[in-house]
Design an enzyme around this catalytic site. Structure first.
Site, PDB file in Angstrom:
ATOM      1  CG  ASP A  96       0.734  -6.825  -5.235  1.00  0.00           C
ATOM      2  OD1 ASP A  96       1.471  -5.859  -5.068  1.00  0.00           O
ATOM      3  OD2 ASP A  96      -0.409  -6.926  -4.741  1.00  0.00           O
ATOM      4  CG  ASP A 120       1.156  -4.118   0.534  1.00  0.00           C
ATOM      5  OD1 ASP A 120       0.901  -3.212   1.325  1.00  0.00           O
ATOM      6  OD2 ASP A 120       2.316  -4.495   0.281  1.00  0.00           O
TER       7      ASP A 120
END
Length: 440
Positions: free
Chosen positions: A213, A215
């Site tokens: 991922d 963020d």
């Protein structure tokens, strides 16, 4: 002439001994000298092991030696050890006891085997006691303990630079593996430690794809929140983001709501944010070393390709899948181009990339922090919840909340001394992770 049959030579009786040698740090040629001495007496080496801790040597050998008069080989070993300033001991092992040991080891190959990794900033005995007690209570035996982290200076003022990692190789049939994982997970909620349990199989040592991922995982910010602050709608967007991360709001709907609040933002604002992305502690070190080992690296993000592609260029990332922003006349339209990347889409992309690379899902590592990462974390052979919410940590196989992203190297059994220290990229602004307080 009378025939006189030749008498067969009687078999030489042999005895088994456990030889232990202790003393100051291993001297060059010690093992060679021991082997040479024993070689003159037809000694068989049945097992051998050596360890050093703080300049002190401990060497063990299980040997079978001819029961010659006076067992001269033992006398020669004692003499040689004394000359080198070492202490040597011999323990007789009976043949039945040896065969029992062999049987236990051979039959033990069929027992389930696990690798337990303990991560923390500073290893207090209290943490070790808690973890090993849980291992013991689950009917597992510790076969080997290996320190993966490097030596630490007690004079270093930077607590954040400290890393302690131990790897336990354990065997046996635990009452319930999932229950044991839950017990160890609860430890991480009350103590600044992370404990990972993995099946000790070929797949653990043969991962080949890692997907992040972006963020709050690969970078230490939520880009959409940063954009919102610049647009003056930070509070509204942050509330929507938090609700989505807690799993209280459908990701796609929350995404659309946040994007509409950014309509009209000039691209120059995005460029400024992209130039100053706060890179998570250990990310460059992790990625550079995994690339060296032949890994493929990817980003699967509910964020934006505008920023992910910047990381791709700087860090040599192979795959990027994220949301593509829509611009008109140099400003955001408040919409995205194509399908929104949510949790289910991340899981689909993980499977597609693994298939393209010809890999089993067990060879895939997924790393994330939010509720929309859960599908890919559960699908991957190793799912790592990184500084994640409790709900996400409960769903993932492994959690890291005490170290940076390079703590993942320890989960793969990589020692600090084996790691290539990357040349620092001054364009990447690496941010240290917060240090949890010690609780004694």
């Amino acid at each position: 002439p009378d025939y006189e049959p030749k008498m067969s030579k009687p078999a030489i009786r042999r005895e088994i001994f456990l030889l232990t040698v202790k003393g100051e740090r291993s001297r060059p040629g010690l093992t060679a000298a021991l082997a040479e001495t024993m070689g003159k007496h037809d000694v068989t080496i049945l097992d051998i092991g050596q360890a050093e801790i703080h300049d002190m040597l401990s060497l063990g050998m299980l040997i079978e030696a001819p029961a010659e008069p006076g067992l001269n080989v033992l006398k020669e070993i004692v003499f040689m050890a004394h000359h080198l300033g070492l202490t040597v001991n011999f323990t007789p092992i009976s043949s039945p006891d040896y065969e029992r040991w062999v049987f236990e080891q051979v039959s033990g190959q069929a027992k389930p085997r696990f690798t337990v990794t303990l991560l923390t900033r500073r290893l207090f005995a209290h943490y070790l006691a808690i973890v090993t007690k849980i291992i013991f209570d689950n009917n597992l035996n510790i076969d080997m303990i290996t320190r993966l982290s490097g030596r630490q200076s007690l004079k270093s003022p930077d607590v954040r630079s400290r890393r302690s990692a131990l790897q336990f190789e354990v065997s046996g049939k635990p009452r319930n593996v999932d229950q044991m994982r839950e017990e160890l997970f609860k430890v991480s909620l009350t103590q600044p430690v992370d404990v990972a349990v993995q099946e000790d199989d070929l797949f653990r040592r043969n991962r080949r794809l890692i997907l992040f991922d972006m963020d709050s995982t690969l970078i230490q910010c939520e880009v959409i929140d940063e954009l919102a602050k610049r647009a003056g709608v930070g509070k509204q967007v942050a509330e929507i983001t938090e609700s989505a991360m807690r799993g209280e709001l459908d990701f796609k709907e929350s995404f659309r709501r946040r994007m509409r609040l950014l309509k009209g933002m000039p691209e120059s604002v995005l460029t400024d944010i992209a130039d100053n992305l706060p890179i998570t502690e250990g990310a460059p070190r992790l990625i550079s070393n995994l690339k060296r080992l032949g890994y493929k690296v990817g980003i699967l993000s509910g964020g934006f390709t505008y920023f992910a592609e910047r990381l791709q260029k700087e860090m040599g990332i192979d795959y990027v899948h994220a949301n593509q922003l829509d611009f008109k006349d140099g400003q955001l339209t408040g919409e995205v181009v194509g399908e929104i990347v949510d949790g289910n889409r991340k899981a689909e992309l993980l499977q597609q990339i693994a298939k393209k690379e010809g890999l089993s899902l067990k060879q895939v590592i997924a790393v994330g922090d939010g509720a929309n990462d859960i599908p890919m974390l559960k699908l991957a052979g190793l799912g790592v919840a990184f500084h994640a919410k409790p709900k996400v940590k409960e769903q993932a196989k492994v959690g890291i909340s005490t170290l940076g992203l390079d703590g993942i190297l320890y989960l793969l059994g990589v020692r600090d001394r084996e790691v290539l220290q990357e040349t620092r990229n001054e364009r990447l602004k690496e941010v240290m992770m917060p240090v949890p307080p010690a609780k004694l």
